[in-house]
Each structure stands twice: as C-alpha cells, then as structure tokens.
Design a protein around this motif. Structure first.
Motif, PDB file in Angstrom:
ATOM      1  N   LEU B  71       0.799  -1.153   0.006  1.00 49.31           N
ATOM      2  CA  LEU B  71       0.090  -0.047  -0.052  1.00 49.31           C
ATOM      3  C   LEU B  71       0.999   1.208  -0.135  1.00 49.31           C
ATOM      4  O   LEU B  71       0.557   2.013  -0.612  1.00 49.31           O
ATOM      5  CB  LEU B  71      -0.763  -0.161   1.333  1.00 49.31           C
ATOM      6  CG  LEU B  71      -2.099   0.839   1.321  1.00 49.31           C
ATOM      7  CD1 LEU B  71      -3.023   0.433   0.021  1.00 49.31           C
ATOM      8  CD2 LEU B  71      -3.056   0.614   2.592  1.00 49.31           C
ATOM      9  N   GLY B  72       2.012   1.240   0.824  1.00 52.07           N
ATOM     10  CA  GLY B  72       2.844   2.400   0.751  1.00 52.07           C
ATOM     11  C   GLY B  72       3.622   2.487  -0.471  1.00 52.07           C
ATOM     12  O   GLY B  72       3.759   3.789  -0.941  1.00 52.07           O
ATOM     13  N   ALA B  73       3.852   1.450  -1.126  1.00 54.65           N
ATOM     14  CA  ALA B  73       4.675   1.572  -2.399  1.00 54.65           C
ATOM     15  C   ALA B  73       3.922   2.057  -3.523  1.00 54.65           C
ATOM     16  O   ALA B  73       4.444   2.537  -4.672  1.00 54.65           O
ATOM     17  CB  ALA B  73       5.073   0.195  -2.635  1.00 54.65           C
ATOM     18  N   THR B  74       2.551   2.093  -3.410  1.00 54.66           N
ATOM     19  CA  THR B  74       1.530   2.509  -4.534  1.00 54.66           C
ATOM     20  C   THR B  74       2.031   4.316  -4.806  1.00 54.66           C
ATOM     21  O   THR B  74       1.691   4.781  -5.533  1.00 54.66           O
ATOM     22  CB  THR B  74       0.286   2.409  -4.260  1.00 54.66           C
ATOM     23  OG1 THR B  74      -0.258   3.072  -2.915  1.00 54.66           O
ATOM     24  CG2 THR B  74      -0.233   0.943  -4.008  1.00 54.66           C
ATOM     25  N   GLY B  75       2.382   4.888  -3.492  1.00 46.07           N
ATOM     26  CA  GLY B  75       2.582   6.253  -3.712  1.00 46.07           C
ATOM     27  C   GLY B  75       1.089   6.857  -3.844  1.00 46.07           C
ATOM     28  O   GLY B  75       1.314   8.168  -4.292  1.00 46.07           O
ATOM     29  N   GLY B  76       0.080   6.291  -3.408  1.00 49.64           N
ATOM     30  CA  GLY B  76      -1.168   6.965  -3.655  1.00 49.64           C
ATOM     31  C   GLY B  76      -1.492   8.146  -2.469  1.00 49.64           C
ATOM     32  O   GLY B  76      -0.804   8.085  -1.659  1.00 49.64           O
ATOM     33  N   SER B  77      -2.718   8.626  -2.553  1.00 49.41           N
ATOM     34  CA  SER B  77      -3.202   9.368  -1.497  1.00 49.41           C
ATOM     35  C   SER B  77      -3.213   8.670  -0.109  1.00 49.41           C
ATOM     36  O   SER B  77      -3.774   7.630   0.099  1.00 49.41           O
ATOM     37  CB  SER B  77      -4.451  10.006  -1.758  1.00 49.41           C
ATOM     38  OG  SER B  77      -5.186  10.256  -0.712  1.00 49.41           O
ATOM     39  N   ARG B  78      -2.626   9.401   1.004  1.00 51.73           N
ATOM     40  CA  ARG B  78      -2.857   8.567   2.227  1.00 51.73           C
ATOM     41  C   ARG B  78      -4.033   8.504   2.788  1.00 51.73           C
ATOM     42  O   ARG B  78      -4.348   7.925   3.478  1.00 51.73           O
ATOM     43  CB  ARG B  78      -1.998   9.504   3.311  1.00 51.73           C
ATOM     44  CG  ARG B  78      -2.311  10.824   3.487  1.00 51.73           C
ATOM     45  CD  ARG B  78      -1.242  11.623   4.319  1.00 51.73           C
ATOM     46  NE  ARG B  78      -1.625  12.937   4.740  1.00 51.73           N
ATOM     47  CZ  ARG B  78      -2.063  13.391   6.002  1.00 51.73           C
ATOM     48  NH1 ARG B  78      -1.900  11.887   6.910  1.00 51.73           N
ATOM     49  NH2 ARG B  78      -2.417  14.336   6.287  1.00 51.73           N
ATOM     50  N   PHE B  79      -5.107   9.588   2.234  1.00 50.46           N
ATOM     51  CA  PHE B  79      -6.415   9.255   2.677  1.00 50.46           C
ATOM     52  C   PHE B  79      -6.933   7.912   2.025  1.00 50.46           C
ATOM     53  O   PHE B  79      -7.930   7.494   2.702  1.00 50.46           O
ATOM     54  CB  PHE B  79      -7.232  10.487   2.157  1.00 50.46           C
ATOM     55  CG  PHE B  79      -6.822  11.777   2.852  1.00 50.46           C
ATOM     56  CD1 PHE B  79      -7.252  12.003   4.083  1.00 50.46           C
ATOM     57  CD2 PHE B  79      -5.883  12.849   2.175  1.00 50.46           C
ATOM     58  CE1 PHE B  79      -7.111  13.234   4.937  1.00 50.46           C
ATOM     59  CE2 PHE B  79      -5.666  13.780   2.871  1.00 50.46           C
ATOM     60  CZ  PHE B  79      -6.029  14.155   4.337  1.00 50.46           C
ATOM     61  N   ASP B  80      -6.532   7.461   0.839  1.00 52.57           N
ATOM     62  CA  ASP B  80      -7.177   6.494   0.039  1.00 52.57           C
ATOM     63  C   ASP B  80      -6.452   5.110   0.767  1.00 52.57           C
ATOM     64  O   ASP B  80      -7.225   4.179   1.013  1.00 52.57           O
ATOM     65  CB  ASP B  80      -6.865   6.252  -1.356  1.00 52.57           C
ATOM     66  CG  ASP B  80      -7.633   7.385  -2.135  1.00 52.57           C
ATOM     67  OD1 ASP B  80      -8.719   7.842  -1.749  1.00 52.57           O
ATOM     68  OD2 ASP B  80      -7.068   7.818  -3.212  1.00 52.57           O
ATOM     69  N   GLN B  81      -5.189   5.242   1.227  1.00 46.05           N
ATOM     70  CA  GLN B  81      -4.772   4.286   2.047  1.00 46.05           C
ATOM     71  C   GLN B  81      -5.334   4.027   3.327  1.00 46.05           C
ATOM     72  O   GLN B  81      -5.521   3.053   3.748  1.00 46.05           O
ATOM     73  CB  GLN B  81      -3.120   4.680   2.097  1.00 46.05           C
ATOM     74  CG  GLN B  81      -2.215   4.683   1.058  1.00 46.05           C
ATOM     75  CD  GLN B  81      -0.830   5.136   1.041  1.00 46.05           C
ATOM     76  OE1 GLN B  81      -0.734   6.031   2.093  1.00 46.05           O
ATOM     77  NE2 GLN B  81      -0.017   4.945  -0.044  1.00 46.05           N
ATOM     78  N   ASP B  82      -5.619   5.200   4.035  1.00 47.35           N
ATOM     79  CA  ASP B  82      -6.335   5.207   5.268  1.00 47.35           C
ATOM     80  C   ASP B  82      -7.662   4.392   5.132  1.00 47.35           C
ATOM     81  O   ASP B  82      -8.130   3.716   5.945  1.00 47.35           O
ATOM     82  CB  ASP B  82      -6.534   6.527   5.600  1.00 47.35           C
ATOM     83  CG  ASP B  82      -7.064   6.680   6.950  1.00 47.35           C
ATOM     84  OD1 ASP B  82      -6.338   6.329   8.008  1.00 47.35           O
ATOM     85  OD2 ASP B  82      -8.379   7.010   7.257  1.00 47.35           O
ATOM     86  N   ALA B  83      -8.484   4.680   3.897  1.00 51.26           N
ATOM     87  CA  ALA B  83      -9.680   4.142   3.669  1.00 51.26           C
ATOM     88  C   ALA B  83      -9.707   2.636   3.730  1.00 51.26           C
ATOM     89  O   ALA B  83     -10.587   1.995   4.358  1.00 51.26           O
ATOM     90  CB  ALA B  83     -10.279   4.662   2.648  1.00 51.26           C
ATOM     91  N   ILE B  84      -8.587   2.216   3.249  1.00 48.45           N
ATOM     92  CA  ILE B  84      -8.451   0.763   2.697  1.00 48.45           C
ATOM     93  C   ILE B  84      -8.136   0.187   4.178  1.00 48.45           C
ATOM     94  O   ILE B  84      -8.619  -0.916   4.501  1.00 48.45           O
ATOM     95  CB  ILE B  84      -7.414   0.467   1.771  1.00 48.45           C
ATOM     96  CG1 ILE B  84      -7.794   0.833   0.590  1.00 48.45           C
ATOM     97  CG2 ILE B  84      -6.932  -1.056   1.924  1.00 48.45           C
ATOM     98  CD1 ILE B  84      -6.729   0.577  -0.660  1.00 48.45           C
ATOM     99  N   LEU B  85      -7.221   0.333   4.918  1.00 47.43           N
ATOM    100  CA  LEU B  85      -6.782  -0.105   6.120  1.00 47.43           C
ATOM    101  C   LEU B  85      -7.879   0.330   7.286  1.00 47.43           C
ATOM    102  O   LEU B  85      -8.024  -0.674   8.081  1.00 47.43           O
ATOM    103  CB  LEU B  85      -5.595   0.503   6.921  1.00 47.43           C
ATOM    104  CG  LEU B  85      -3.990   0.247   5.853  1.00 47.43           C
ATOM    105  CD1 LEU B  85      -2.870   0.679   6.562  1.00 47.43           C
ATOM    106  CD2 LEU B  85      -4.130  -1.243   5.598  1.00 47.43           C
ATOM    107  N   LEU B  86      -8.537   1.281   7.081  1.00 47.53           N
ATOM    108  CA  LEU B  86      -9.722   1.513   8.360  1.00 47.53           C
ATOM    109  C   LEU B  86     -10.707   0.458   8.051  1.00 47.53           C
ATOM    110  O   LEU B  86     -11.294   0.144   9.068  1.00 47.53           O
ATOM    111  CB  LEU B  86     -10.037   2.974   8.005  1.00 47.53           C
ATOM    112  CG  LEU B  86     -11.034   3.748   9.036  1.00 47.53           C
ATOM    113  CD1 LEU B  86     -10.004   3.596  10.485  1.00 47.53           C
ATOM    114  CD2 LEU B  86     -11.416   4.960   8.770  1.00 47.53           C
ATOM    115  N   THR B  87     -11.021   0.211   6.780  1.00 48.69           N
ATOM    116  CA  THR B  87     -12.328  -0.577   6.693  1.00 48.69           C
ATOM    117  C   THR B  87     -11.746  -1.997   7.135  1.00 48.69           C
ATOM    118  O   THR B  87     -12.530  -2.659   7.875  1.00 48.69           O
ATOM    119  CB  THR B  87     -12.446  -0.937   5.063  1.00 48.69           C
ATOM    120  OG1 THR B  87     -12.877   0.371   4.390  1.00 48.69           O
ATOM    121  CG2 THR B  87     -13.617  -1.875   4.764  1.00 48.69           C
TER     122      THR B  87
END
Lengths: 196, 233
Positions: B71-87
C-alpha cells in the motif's frame, strides 16, 4: 419405368395377349416379362449411378461402400499428414501435456497450474493462496509453463501473469468470477468426491 | 576455500528462491512501524485494531506487513490508503472475519487498481460480512463465545466465520459480476453452489445444511440491499 405405372403396364400387356394369342396360359409369364422389358427406357451411365445411390437395400450397400471408401481415403491422407496413426497418439491437453501427467500432478491437494506460452519469457501465477504475490512457473522444452503447488482444502482465486499481462481465464479452472472488472479463475481443492 | 564458496553460493541461492519469508518472520511491531510510517489520518485506530487482530490470530503478521508495504509503495493518496486499512480495522473491531478483505486488497494492489476503487470494493464487502452475520443470527445461527462449548445452533467461532465469509464472498462476487441485488433466487443459487462445493472439505456438512435449510431468496435480497444502502449513505 415408374413403379406406380407397373400395374397399368401389366394390364396393357395382358390385354394385348388376350387380343393376339387368345390368352394362352402357357408361356404367358415369359411373354409379359419380355414385353415389359422392351418398354423400359434405355439406361445411360448417369442412370446407373442414380440406381447405385437409390434407397433400395442393394443400393444402400453400394452407398455404404462409397462412404467407406471415402473415409479410408481421408484417414490415409490424415495419417500421412499427421506423420503417425491417430490411435498411437497420447491423450493430451491443448498445449500438449499428457492427461495422465496432469492427473498425477493434481492428486490429493496438489494443484497443477499450466500455461502454454512458448514465446513468453516469464509466466507466474498469483492468487489467494500466495496473497497475490507471483509464484513463477517453470518452462519445459515444449514451451509449456507449469507450477505444482500443494494447497490446503479450500477455494482459491487466481490469475496468470504472462510477460506482465494478466490472464484470468484458465481452461483448467472450476469456475470464473469477476473481480475489479477482470476475470479470476477459481479452483476448489480437496472437494468431496474428488478423491482427495 | 573453493568448497566453502560453493556452499555459500548454494545457501544464498536457496535464500533467494525461498523469498523474504525465510529470511525473516514479520512481527507485530514491524506491522505497527510500517503503518506509522504512512502517517495516516486514523493511524491510532488502525494500529490498535491491527494489534488486536494480530494478537487474536485473526491476522497474519506476514500478510499484513506485505499489504501495508504494498500500500505504501503505491504512492497513492494517504487518505485512500487510510480508507483501505480503516475498513479492515472496522471489521476487526466488529469481530468480523477479515481474510477476504485482506486478500481483496492485496489483489487490487497487485492488479494496479486505483486505491479509491479498492476502498469502495472493501467497504461493500465489509458491509456484506456484517449483514450476513446479522442474517445468520436472525435465523438462530450464532457464534459461540470463545472457550464455551458449541451447542447447536451456536457454532464455534471459526466455523461460524467460515459461513459468514463464504456467503458474503459469494454475494460480493455475484454483485461484482453484474448480478441484480433484487434477484434473490439467483443469489441463493450462487450461495448454495458455493457452500455445496466447500461442504465436507472446508465447511462441515451439517453447517451447510443448517444454513441452507434456514435462508431463503428474500432474506438474501434484503441482506444485499441493506449492505448497498449503507454503502451509499
């Protein structure tokens, strides 16, 4: 001569017999037969062929002979082109892995992943069994890539990656599902009745 | 000296082919450190839930570390990363089985699916897990408390979770395949097929028969519509 007209023809001949010979019973049958034969149209070569193919018992035998001869010719040409007789050929999967080898490689909870890709430089399988981290397949001399994995009983979704391209529809899969707009193959391992 | 070199080479080759898992087993602390490195808006909640999941054996440290790293390696928005892990964290907090959520996220990342799409799919699947669990409870099929003896219809935790996982997963796959959420009979057919294929080998036959004797097409329609409605809200 049309068969439907035969009765009429026989009646005509008999009428002539009565008129000319005062209806002598002696030799009547022979004379009628001769007269009827004389009334038959002459047969050409096409008529002979038509008769050969006509749906009478004798003609059907002829028909079968023609079909049989054609089959033999085609088989001979086929065998010649294939290089060896078909009955000597092993039962193989598309991509030429013997089915017996496939069955052995899938005994118990072993799962064989096969991908024919002679021109590929890398093939991997990834799925729920390896947390979607690619497991490389090994290539044999025929260009068939295989990996034989032992998995716990369960349902596994997977896809192949061939030179970076995803391929989700494996012909050996039990079913397919859509995931993120693409196809995944599915295998059920250790199913009841699979002998696992 | 030459022999020693050959042995070292063989050892290194074995390590290389065995992958990173043989080199080191991931630890819960590593998972926490990796999550903290992402600087996520709901970091505390995610870390807490993941630590609980790891300590209860509901998450594997290796798979979780791998997911967080990818997830960190995608370089995507931290909000999107947050949404995935938060689910996933919410599912852990709600005592839902999380295996399918983890593998779905891993698949999406491997396929290069945009993070918001992964987050959306996970959110729906988490809702389906919750709704299916509620459905089973409404049909008097319960999860026995850990440590207490399994008395029918209270099933031991892992068996109950297997049912929830596979029913919710087959409904999620049905929806991903373009199936109508109003076609209860089609959904019941999918669920029945899935459970029967797993009967005996993965899910005890008695559990499959218990569930299939109690759920109906209309139950599934209601369950899926609930999950979809909550997702939209």
């Amino acid at each position: 001569m049309n068969v439907d007209r035969l009765e009429e023809e026989i009646r005509d001949v008999l009428t002539e017999e009565v008129a000319c010979h005062a209806f002598l019973l002696d030799g009547l049958e022979g004379r009628v037969a001769t007269e009827l034969t004389g009334r038959l149209p002459r047969r050409g070569p096409l008529d002979s062929l038509r008769r050969l193919l006509a749906p009478t018992r004798g003609a059907r035998l002829g028909q079968l002979a023609v079909v049989g001869a054609t089959a033999v010719v085609f088989l001979t040409v086929g065998v010649f082109l294939a290089g060896r007789p078909p009955f000597a050929r092993e039962t193989r999967l598309p991509g030429s892995l013997p089915l017996a080898a496939v069955a052995e490689a899938q005994a118990g909870n072993r799962v064989l992943f096969v991908m024919p890709a002679p021109n590929a430089s890398s093939v991997a399988v990834l799925g729920t069994f390896n947390n979607w981290v690619p497991t490389p397949l090994a290539k044999n001399k025929d260009g068939i890539w295989t990996a034989n994995l032992t998995l716990a009983p369960g349902r596994y979704e997977y896809a192949f990656v061939i030179d970076g391209r995803w391929l989700g529809q494996d012909p050996l899969a039990d079913e397919y599902v859509r995931s993120f707009g693409e196809y995944n193959s599915v295998r059920y391992v250790g199913r009841e009745g699979d002998g696992a | 000296m030459r022999t020693l070199g050959a042995v070292a080479l063989v050892f290194l080759s074995l390590l290389a082919f065995s992958g990173p898992r043989l080199l080191a087993q991931a630890t819960p602390i590593q998972v926490t450190q990796r999550i903290e490195a992402l600087s996520l808006p709901h970091e505390a909640e995610i870390v807490s839930a993941f630590q609980m999941g790891l300590s209860q054996g509901r998450l594997s440290a290796d798979d979780t570390l791998s997911l967080v790293e990818r997830l960190g390696a995608t370089g995507g928005s931290r909000f999107d990363q947050d949404a995935i892990l938060l689910t996933i964290a919410h599912a852990l907090e709600n005592n839902l089985p999380v295996t399918t959520l983890q593998t779905k996220a891993a698949e999406g990342l491997a396929r290069g699916v945009p993070l918001p799409v992964i987050a959306q799919d996970l959110a729906l699947r988490e809702r389906l897990l919750a709704e299916v669990r509620d459905l089973l409870c409404s049909k008097n099929i319960f999860r026995a408390k850990d440590g207490s003896p399994a008395v029918s219809p209270a099933l031991p935790g892992p068996r109950f979770d297997l049912l929830v996982t596979h029913i919710a997963d087959s409904l999620g796959d049905y929806l991903d395949g373009g199936g109508s959420p109003r076609d209860g009979y089609a959904m019941l057919a999918e669920v029945t097929k899935r459970l029967n294929l797993l009967k005996g080998s993965v899910i005890p036959a008695s559990d499959v028969e218990l569930v299939l004797s109690r759920i109906e097409a209309t139950d599934l329609t209601r369950t899926v519509l609930e999950a979809l409605n909550q997702k939209q809200n």
